[in-house]
Design a protein around this motif. Structure first.
Motif, mmCIF file in Angstrom:
data_model
loop_
_atom_site.group_PDB
_atom_site.id
_atom_site.type_symbol
_atom_site.label_atom_id
_atom_site.label_comp_id
_atom_site.label_asym_id
_atom_site.label_seq_id
_atom_site.Cartn_x
_atom_site.Cartn_y
_atom_site.Cartn_z
ATOM 1 N N LEU A 42 -26.540 -3.274 -53.477
ATOM 2 C CA LEU A 42 -26.082 -3.507 -54.497
ATOM 3 C C LEU A 42 -25.313 -2.710 -55.578
ATOM 4 C CD1 LEU A 42 -26.451 -5.555 -57.304
ATOM 5 C CD2 LEU A 42 -28.741 -4.654 -57.639
ATOM 6 N N TRP A 43 -25.805 -1.414 -55.291
ATOM 7 C CA TRP A 43 -25.282 -0.245 -55.818
ATOM 8 C C TRP A 43 -23.807 0.121 -55.268
ATOM 9 C CZ3 TRP A 43 -23.689 4.376 -53.678
ATOM 10 C CH2 TRP A 43 -23.461 5.502 -54.570
ATOM 11 N N GLU A 44 -23.711 -0.280 -53.860
ATOM 12 C CA GLU A 44 -22.412 0.111 -53.483
ATOM 13 C C GLU A 44 -21.360 -0.969 -53.833
ATOM 14 O OE1 GLU A 44 -23.083 -0.414 -49.385
ATOM 15 O OE2 GLU A 44 -24.045 1.748 -49.206
ATOM 16 N N ALA A 45 -21.871 -2.159 -54.252
ATOM 17 C CA ALA A 45 -21.025 -3.386 -54.807
ATOM 18 C C ALA A 45 -20.597 -3.111 -56.056
ATOM 19 C CB ALA A 45 -21.463 -4.755 -54.589
ATOM 20 N N ASN A 46 -21.386 -2.365 -56.867
ATOM 21 C CA ASN A 46 -21.016 -1.983 -58.404
ATOM 22 C C ASN A 46 -19.955 -0.979 -58.153
ATOM 23 O OD1 ASN A 46 -22.599 -3.532 -60.780
ATOM 24 N ND2 ASN A 46 -23.880 -3.665 -59.001
ATOM 25 N N MET A 47 -20.508 0.143 -57.338
ATOM 26 C CA MET A 47 -19.503 1.366 -57.146
ATOM 27 C C MET A 47 -18.103 0.898 -56.775
ATOM 28 S SD MET A 47 -21.110 3.485 -58.753
ATOM 29 C CE MET A 47 -22.153 2.649 -59.694
ATOM 30 N N ASP A 48 -17.972 -0.239 -56.001
ATOM 31 C CA ASP A 48 -16.680 -0.540 -55.267
ATOM 32 C C ASP A 48 -15.973 -0.958 -56.620
ATOM 33 O OD1 ASP A 48 -17.505 -0.211 -52.743
ATOM 34 O OD2 ASP A 48 -17.855 -2.223 -52.348
ATOM 35 N N LEU A 49 -16.145 -1.499 -57.689
ATOM 36 C CA LEU A 49 -15.408 -1.942 -58.712
ATOM 37 C C LEU A 49 -14.706 -0.600 -59.540
ATOM 38 C CD1 LEU A 49 -18.194 -4.193 -60.290
ATOM 39 C CD2 LEU A 49 -15.988 -5.053 -58.934
ATOM 40 N N LEU A 50 -15.294 0.402 -59.154
ATOM 41 C CA LEU A 50 -14.654 1.901 -59.865
ATOM 42 C C LEU A 50 -13.621 2.459 -58.943
ATOM 43 C CD1 LEU A 50 -18.094 3.147 -61.206
ATOM 44 C CD2 LEU A 50 -16.440 1.715 -62.415
ATOM 45 N N LYS A 51 -13.220 1.844 -57.761
ATOM 46 C CA LYS A 51 -12.307 2.632 -56.925
ATOM 47 C C LYS A 51 -10.796 2.323 -57.573
ATOM 48 C CE LYS A 51 -14.942 2.021 -52.877
ATOM 49 N NZ LYS A 51 -14.991 1.455 -51.305
ATOM 50 N N GLY A 52 -10.032 3.293 -57.323
ATOM 51 C CA GLY A 52 -8.744 3.074 -57.700
ATOM 52 C C GLY A 52 -7.970 1.952 -57.316
ATOM 53 N N ASN A 53 -8.142 1.618 -56.108
ATOM 54 C CA ASN A 53 -7.544 0.323 -55.472
ATOM 55 C C ASN A 53 -8.643 -0.499 -55.237
ATOM 56 O OD1 ASN A 53 -8.624 2.099 -53.612
ATOM 57 N ND2 ASN A 53 -7.255 1.438 -51.971
ATOM 58 N N GLN A 54 -9.091 -1.355 -56.160
ATOM 59 C CA GLN A 54 -10.141 -1.856 -56.122
ATOM 60 C C GLN A 54 -10.075 -3.078 -55.100
ATOM 61 O OE1 GLN A 54 -10.660 -3.762 -60.095
ATOM 62 N NE2 GLN A 54 -11.778 -1.741 -60.764
#
Length: 383
Positions: free
Chosen positions: A255-267
């Motif tokens: 759950l944490w990783e999926a939320n953090m994925d939203l913050l990547k430059g190339n989402q």
């Protein structure tokens, strides 16, 4: 269930949303897993519902069981997702013949709602899980199902080998026919995983559900009983290979990783794609406010936030307050939580309406695990 008469549909969707989500620990203490907050703005089930809306599937049954109140209130009658055929909440119920009550498994949940499905007389039934994050056009999957003249089609994708034992694992032949299915094997033979998305020809599904209910040795589960049995039978069992972002958010870390994925430059997962909207029930909150002392770096902020401290690489839900000199980093702060002045929150999921006390420190950026903070006095679980 009272007799229901409805307009005939080519395909209706049934969303399995009764999961307790024990691996999410205290996050699901009082709500079902599909009702857990994601990206601050959404609940997890919003993505399956939005996919239905975007795929022109307007009739959806949602099978609830564990802690259904928040989920049911959130969904209502489906207006937020523009589902013209409507959304029906389908909790367990007791039949006159003594059957019913709690769903015994995923297959039993669909079996108990055969009358609901029959009311629409569908050609096909789409079965979904309500606890995954992804965007998918189910219409394309249906076209594949028809093209292959399949009896059942399962959506699949490759997962990391180290995670394969968490999923139903398949082997397919050169024609994309499923030749083996194992539910959560200890030693998986492949990393091709079931996404928990099935299209059945309704006549076949009805027959198999009745057979499964009569089998005293069955645990009435799609992954453990229905799907493995179909492999050995004379039917066309096709695999639809999905390309795109998909995440089973069944653990604190995922759950944490999926939320953090939203913050990547190339989402990998694009919430801003206007061609594929994700819908939800929007809060009636004022605009977000960042004060002169507020600092926000690479984060998602939602309505009603008041940021007077520093927020870095984090996801902030509506109506959250971060006080002066407070620091929130690599964290998820859920609806209505307060981080008081001077407090520090690192790599932690802070639950709804929690209060992190002044100058308190929660979490550790260097920890391999993700913390979960609940209550009015803080406290980290699963650190």
């Amino acid at each position: 269930m009272a007799e229901l008469k409805a307009q005939k549909k080519e395909m209706i969707a049934m969303i399995l949303a009764g999961g307790q989500g024990t691996r999410l620990k205290s996050i699901t203490a009082n709500i079902a897993k599909p009702a857990v907050t994601f990206a601050g703005k959404y609940r997890i089930i919003d993505f399956a519902l939005s996919n239905c809306s975007n795929s022109d599937i307007d009739t959806v049954g949602i099978l609830t069981q564990y802690e259904p109140l928040v989920l049911s209130n959130h969904i209502g009658i489906g207006n937020s997702w523009d589902l013209e055929g409507g959304v029906k909440i389908l909790p367990p119920y007791k039949r006159k013949d003594g059957g019913g009550q709690f769903y015994k498994g995923t297959a039993n949940a669909i079996y108990e709602n055969i009358p609901f499905i029959e009311a629409y007389d569908p050609e096909y039934v789409l079965i979904l899980s309500g606890d995954h994050i992804y965007n998918m056009d189910y219409e394309k999957m249906l076209k594949f199902h028809k093209k292959e003249n399949a009896d059942v089609t399962i959506s699949v994708l490759e997962v990391p080998w180290e995670e394969a034992s968490r999923f139903g694992i398949l082997e397919i032949d050169d024609n994309k026919n499923v030749v083996e299915f194992q539910e959560k094997p200890k030693n998986p033979k492949s990393n091709l995983a079931s996404m928990g998305i099935y299209i059945f020809n309704w006549k076949l599904l009805r027959e198999k559900l009745i057979e499964d209910d009569l089998d005293i040795n069955s645990v009435n589960d799609f992954g453990k009983n229905i799907m493995p049995k179909l492999v050995s039978e004379d039917c066309i069992f096709s695999a639809y290979e999905f390309e795109g972002y998909w995440k089973d958010v069944g653990t604190v870390e995922s759950l944490w990783e999926a939320n953090m994925d939203l913050l990547k430059g190339n989402q990998e997962f694009d919430l801003y794609d206007k061609r594929w909207r994700n819908y939800s029930v929007n809060p009636n909150s004022p605009p977000q406010y960042i004060s002169q002392t507020g600092i926000v770096e690479n984060s998602l902020l939602n309505e009603g936030c008041i940021i007077e401290g520093a927020v870095k690489h984090s996801v902030i839900s509506p109506d959250v307050k971060v006080g002066e000199n407070a620091i929130v980093e690599d964290s998820i702060i859920m609806h209505g939580a307060v981080v008081e002045p001077g407090a520090r929150v690192y790599k932690t999921i802070v639950l709804e309406n929690s209060i992190i006390k002044e100058d308190e420190m929660i979490g550790n950026l260097d920890s391999e695990n993700v913390g979960v903070c609940e209550g009015y006095n803080g406290g980290v679980i699963n650190e």
